[in-house]
Design an enzyme around this catalytic site. Sequence first.
Site, PDB file in Angstrom:
ATOM      1  N   HIS A  57       1.018 -13.406 -15.447  1.00 33.39           N
ATOM      2  CA  HIS A  57       1.123 -14.806 -15.261  1.00 33.39           C
ATOM      3  C   HIS A  57       0.332 -15.996 -16.092  1.00 33.39           C
ATOM      4  CE1 HIS A  57       3.026 -18.171 -13.240  1.00 33.39           C
ATOM      5  NE2 HIS A  57       3.208 -17.523 -11.980  1.00 33.39           N
ATOM      6  N   SER A  58      -0.905 -15.430 -16.854  1.00 37.86           N
ATOM      7  CA  SER A  58      -1.611 -16.260 -17.612  1.00 37.86           C
ATOM      8  C   SER A  58      -1.160 -16.743 -18.897  1.00 37.86           C
ATOM      9  CB  SER A  58      -3.131 -15.712 -17.875  1.00 37.86           C
ATOM     10  OG  SER A  58      -2.801 -14.384 -18.354  1.00 37.86           O
TER      11      SER A  58
END
Length: 478
Positions: free
Chosen positions: A164-165
């Site tokens: 998700h980063s």
Amino acid sequence: TRLQPKNERISMKKGKYMASEEEEERGTEEPLSPVSRLLSSPELCAVIVVTLGLKTRCNISSVVAGIKESLIKLPRFSCKLDMDSKNKKKGEPVWVPVRIQVESHVIVPDLDHVNLENPEDFIEDYCSTIANTSMDMSIPPWEFHVLNLKTSNAESVGIVKFHHSLGDGMSLMSLLLACSRKTSDPNALPTIAATTKKHQKSNDKGWWFIGSGFWYMIRFIFINFVEVFKFVLTLCFLRDTKSDLSSEFMDGIQPKKVNDVLLGMTQAGLSRYLSRKYDEDTTTEKKKVLDRIHLRGTVAVNLRPYTKIQDLDNVMTKGAKCTWGNFVGLVIFPLWIRSEDDPLEYVRQAKATMDKKKLSLEAFNFYGVIKLNMKFFGEKVVQAISKRLFDHTTLTYSNMMGPDEEISIFDQPISYLAASALTGSQVLNIHFVSYVNKLTISLAVDATVIPDPHRLCDDLVESLNIIKSTALEKFRIS
């Protein structure tokens, strides 16, 4: 649906990634945004999983070639996340450009010795396994899994896992679409049905115009004050009611538009699912029990202007620049858990709730809280705030609009799209993705709390059908 993984042994064919000092390119190291720093923390372990149902047997060579020509040309996808202090700027993790070997990111499981009596269950368990498996952060954190396995809806399946980063859900979905082309026109980018606002001409002047503007400001200030106050209460002590969707009970201890109908369907489906737990009670007693249940959900809101598919295509084909990352806020919305005789009441309540949220700055306030605390107090404080927020709410909800025409990715025609994001400690994640005239519902659940996710999914679908038939009957729409 995320289920308990079965005891199947699956071997992976995966290229070897050679990490060395010589592979690091002499590029500019980029710091992470506040939300990306939060999502990169090992405690959160946030990932996004996108499932692509393909109409033909997947050609692995075409996938590798397509990724080389598109995906890795976006700078973030050829960078690794460096948490080592010697490469940090001002003590912050950074993105470090590396020479990427695409073959190491394309994973083909060996299915020759796996029991495939039920391919759909196998796909669910496979998604559960990779979603709960930590990623190798020494290389760019994304994977493309190819399963040449025939299901009832596809001839093969592609599963893309992103950390998700790398970016928020809307940006990553836009990126996948930018890598795709229309099936009817292989040279054309996909199109998404845009929602347009109707601008009504008004002849109101003078005191009426001033009065309506003043009333709008009063509502704006009051609603924002109330939402901030409720947010603070949630962080301090306000929790959802203990119910069959609460981990303590079981263990013993777009904002951008969110479709009002889908949110209404979610409320109706959850009410239907919970009411089944009290089937032995009378109708009156069941209504009283549901009235005492107070549940809330969180929805991530994209705060930047819509990420255009054309902009991302220009990055991959012309080397243009485009803003990227996690620029999202969070909105907390109360769920209407009731036993309603009129199914449309769930939609009315959803619309009333979202109208208030759209008038507030709740999503921007959340982003500001994360940014300020990250700057002055560091990651530990931000992680504590986020953990408390997720622990005190029940579910995460998202809705993404896909293309309105059939598309192909890397010359592979797509039959359906599904997506899910695993973040936080909530027991239920509900994600909707539309594709042409289909709507895919993905549930990610804690199986110890919700042991029958298929029943919950059926309740959601049945609730949508009831709402649709009621609307057709009431308004005589054909």
